[in-house]
Design a protein around this motif. Structure first.
Motif, mmCIF file in Angstrom:
data_model
loop_
_atom_site.group_PDB
_atom_site.id
_atom_site.type_symbol
_atom_site.label_atom_id
_atom_site.label_comp_id
_atom_site.label_asym_id
_atom_site.label_seq_id
_atom_site.Cartn_x
_atom_site.Cartn_y
_atom_site.Cartn_z
ATOM 1 N N LEU A 9 33.944 26.312 24.648
ATOM 2 C CA LEU A 9 34.831 26.446 25.797
ATOM 3 C C LEU A 9 36.212 25.876 25.491
ATOM 4 O O LEU A 9 37.243 26.484 25.851
ATOM 5 C CB LEU A 9 34.212 25.721 27.002
ATOM 6 N N HIS A 10 36.253 24.718 24.797
ATOM 7 C CA HIS A 10 37.530 24.084 24.447
ATOM 8 C C HIS A 10 38.340 24.988 23.511
ATOM 9 O O HIS A 10 39.561 25.182 23.721
ATOM 10 C CB HIS A 10 37.266 22.726 23.787
ATOM 11 N N ARG A 11 37.684 25.581 22.519
ATOM 12 C CA ARG A 11 38.381 26.437 21.570
ATOM 13 C C ARG A 11 38.853 27.744 22.215
ATOM 14 O O ARG A 11 39.921 28.258 21.920
ATOM 15 C CB ARG A 11 37.480 26.732 20.369
ATOM 16 N N ALA A 12 38.035 28.257 23.160
ATOM 17 C CA ALA A 12 38.417 29.486 23.848
ATOM 18 C C ALA A 12 39.640 29.254 24.735
ATOM 19 O O ALA A 12 40.540 30.107 24.813
ATOM 20 C CB ALA A 12 37.242 29.992 24.692
ATOM 21 N N LYS A 13 39.690 28.103 25.402
ATOM 22 C CA LYS A 13 40.853 27.779 26.226
ATOM 23 C C LYS A 13 42.108 27.585 25.356
ATOM 24 O O LYS A 13 43.205 27.998 25.747
ATOM 25 C CB LYS A 13 40.579 26.519 27.037
ATOM 26 N N ALA A 14 41.925 26.942 24.207
ATOM 27 C CA ALA A 14 43.066 26.705 23.312
ATOM 28 C C ALA A 14 43.649 28.007 22.795
ATOM 29 O O ALA A 14 44.864 28.133 22.583
ATOM 30 C CB ALA A 14 42.636 25.819 22.149
ATOM 31 N N CYS A 15 42.783 29.012 22.601
ATOM 32 C CA CYS A 15 43.245 30.311 22.106
ATOM 33 C C CYS A 15 43.686 31.247 23.232
ATOM 34 O O CYS A 15 44.188 32.348 22.961
ATOM 35 C CB CYS A 15 42.137 30.994 21.299
ATOM 36 N N GLY A 16 43.463 30.831 24.461
ATOM 37 C CA GLY A 16 43.825 31.691 25.586
ATOM 38 C C GLY A 16 42.910 32.877 25.761
ATOM 39 O O GLY A 16 43.298 33.892 26.349
ATOM 40 N N ASP A 17 41.683 32.756 25.259
ATOM 41 C CA ASP A 17 40.708 33.843 25.362
ATOM 42 C C ASP A 17 39.987 33.748 26.714
ATOM 43 O O ASP A 17 38.980 33.054 26.854
ATOM 44 C CB ASP A 17 39.701 33.747 24.205
ATOM 45 N N VAL A 18 40.527 34.460 27.707
ATOM 46 C CA VAL A 18 39.976 34.381 29.070
ATOM 47 C C VAL A 18 38.541 34.898 29.124
ATOM 48 O O VAL A 18 37.674 34.312 29.795
ATOM 49 C CB VAL A 18 40.872 35.180 30.046
ATOM 50 N N PHE A 19 38.274 35.993 28.442
ATOM 51 C CA PHE A 19 36.924 36.570 28.454
ATOM 52 C C PHE A 19 35.909 35.573 27.890
ATOM 53 O O PHE A 19 34.825 35.389 28.444
ATOM 54 C CB PHE A 19 36.907 37.857 27.635
ATOM 55 N N ARG A 20 36.260 34.930 26.771
ATOM 56 C CA ARG A 20 35.352 33.972 26.144
ATOM 57 C C ARG A 20 35.167 32.733 27.006
ATOM 58 O O ARG A 20 34.064 32.175 27.067
ATOM 59 C CB ARG A 20 35.903 33.560 24.772
ATOM 60 N N VAL A 21 36.227 32.328 27.690
ATOM 61 C CA VAL A 21 36.123 31.178 28.593
ATOM 62 C C VAL A 21 35.123 31.475 29.703
ATOM 63 O O VAL A 21 34.245 30.656 30.015
ATOM 64 C CB VAL A 21 37.506 30.832 29.189
ATOM 65 N N THR A 22 35.250 32.652 30.318
ATOM 66 C CA THR A 22 34.340 33.028 31.412
ATOM 67 C C THR A 22 32.893 33.108 30.931
ATOM 68 O O THR A 22 31.969 32.623 31.591
ATOM 69 C CB THR A 22 34.758 34.389 31.999
ATOM 70 N N ALA A 23 32.689 33.723 29.749
ATOM 71 C CA ALA A 23 31.334 33.869 29.213
ATOM 72 C C ALA A 23 30.711 32.514 28.903
ATOM 73 O O ALA A 23 29.522 32.283 29.173
ATOM 74 C CB ALA A 23 31.370 34.736 27.957
ATOM 75 N N THR A 24 31.506 31.601 28.336
ATOM 76 C CA THR A 24 30.979 30.276 27.990
ATOM 77 C C THR A 24 30.654 29.471 29.236
ATOM 78 O O THR A 24 29.655 28.742 29.275
ATOM 79 C CB THR A 24 31.998 29.507 27.123
ATOM 80 N N GLN A 25 31.486 29.591 30.270
ATOM 81 C CA GLN A 25 31.211 28.901 31.533
ATOM 82 C C GLN A 25 29.917 29.409 32.164
ATOM 83 O O GLN A 25 29.149 28.625 32.736
ATOM 84 C CB GLN A 25 32.386 29.092 32.494
ATOM 85 N N GLU A 26 29.656 30.695 32.042
ATOM 86 C CA GLU A 26 28.397 31.250 32.547
ATOM 87 C C GLU A 26 27.209 30.685 31.772
ATOM 88 O O GLU A 26 26.148 30.401 32.355
ATOM 89 C CB GLU A 26 28.421 32.772 32.454
#
Length: 275
Positions: free
Chosen positions: A246-263
């Motif tokens: 989640l931290h790496r996805a936020k750092a890269c601005g990957d919204v899709f990956r952030v949502t998937a990881t939060q799920e």
């Protein structure tokens, strides 16, 4: 669970209720040695019968009608209806959803379920039973998408039995099943749940349905589910991995990956399976 010792449910798939099986009384045989003794015995029997009938009539006049009337008055047709009892009815899906929650035993005790009393592929028979208590058993079994070892003590009128959560039906009870339960309760001299009891249990069901879990309660649920998994999940390690993703996805601005990881984190918290 409730501090009770582990018990093994007998069968766990159906609730044993026998209808119309009143024991037959056997007549005692007497040896008659003479016609005189036979005559005397018959006279004694007639006297006893007359005395017994008199006592029965006296009892009916003094106590019988009043007791019967009081019982009928207690079972009010409007207040003691199937709709009232359905307010505190639990389906098998609800039991499956709540079985690992810390408040499960307190919530379901006093509620009612529909359980099978005769196994038949086409026309199974069911009855209504009250959950008296919840306990852990030695048997671990699959309950829908989860696994558990919980058993529940059910009561149908005066009959009690320990069964697994698998015994509960997912369908609401029929009016005919309610009438049968009502008759069994009246014959056992038991009363319909009071309006106060129904309101209290209904409120407990609503609170369980809309409950917001604390971190401590989530850890309890995960520990319970992990305890009965076929392949135990390392909760701490998986959580660290997901938080790092989640931290790496936020750092890269990957919204899709952030949502998937939060799920995935939410599934981990609730103990649900991953994709």
């Amino acid at each position: 669970m409730d501090g009770k010792q582990k018990e093994t449910p007998p069968g766990g798939q159906r609730f044993v209720v026998h209808y119309g099986t009143e024991p037959k009384l056997k007549r005692r045989k007497r040896n008659v040695t003479s016609d005189t003794e036979d005559c005397q015995s018959n006279q004694e029997l007639l006297a006893r019968s007359a005395g017994g009938t008199k006592r029965k009539n006296q009892a009916k006049q003094k106590k019988g009608p009043a007791k019967k009337q009081r019982c009928l008055l207690d079972w009010d047709e409007d207040k003691n209806s199937p709709e009232e009892l359905k307010r505190i009815y639990l389906s098998s899906n609800m039991l499956e959803q709540w079985c690992h929650r810390p408040f499960f035993a307190n919530t379901v005790t006093g509620c009612f379920v529909r359980v099978a009393i005769q196994e038949c592929s086409r026309n199974p028979l069911y009855c209504i039973a009250e959950i008296m208590s919840v306990m852990e058993t030695e048997q671990v079994y699959q309950l829908g998408s989860t696994r558990t070892n919980l058993g529940m003590e059910l009561r149908h009128a005066g009959i009690k039995q320990i069964v697994t959560l698998l015994s509960a039906s997912n369908q609401e009870f029929l009016v005919s099943e309610f009438q049968q339960w009502k008759l069994a309760m009246m014959n056992a001299g038991m009363q319909f749940p009071t309006p106060e009891t129904i309101s209290k249990k209904e409120q407990a069901i609503k609170e369980a349905t809309n409950h917001t879990f604390t971190d401590k309660e989530i850890d309890f649920i995960v520990e319970r589910k992990n305890r009965f998994r076929m392949t135990p999940l390392n909760y701490a390690r998986k959580k660290i991995e997901l938080l790092d993703q989640l931290h790496r996805a936020k750092a890269c601005g990957d919204v899709f990956r952030v949502t998937a990881t939060q799920e995935e984190l939410e599934k981990l918290a609730m103990g649900r399976p991953f994709r």
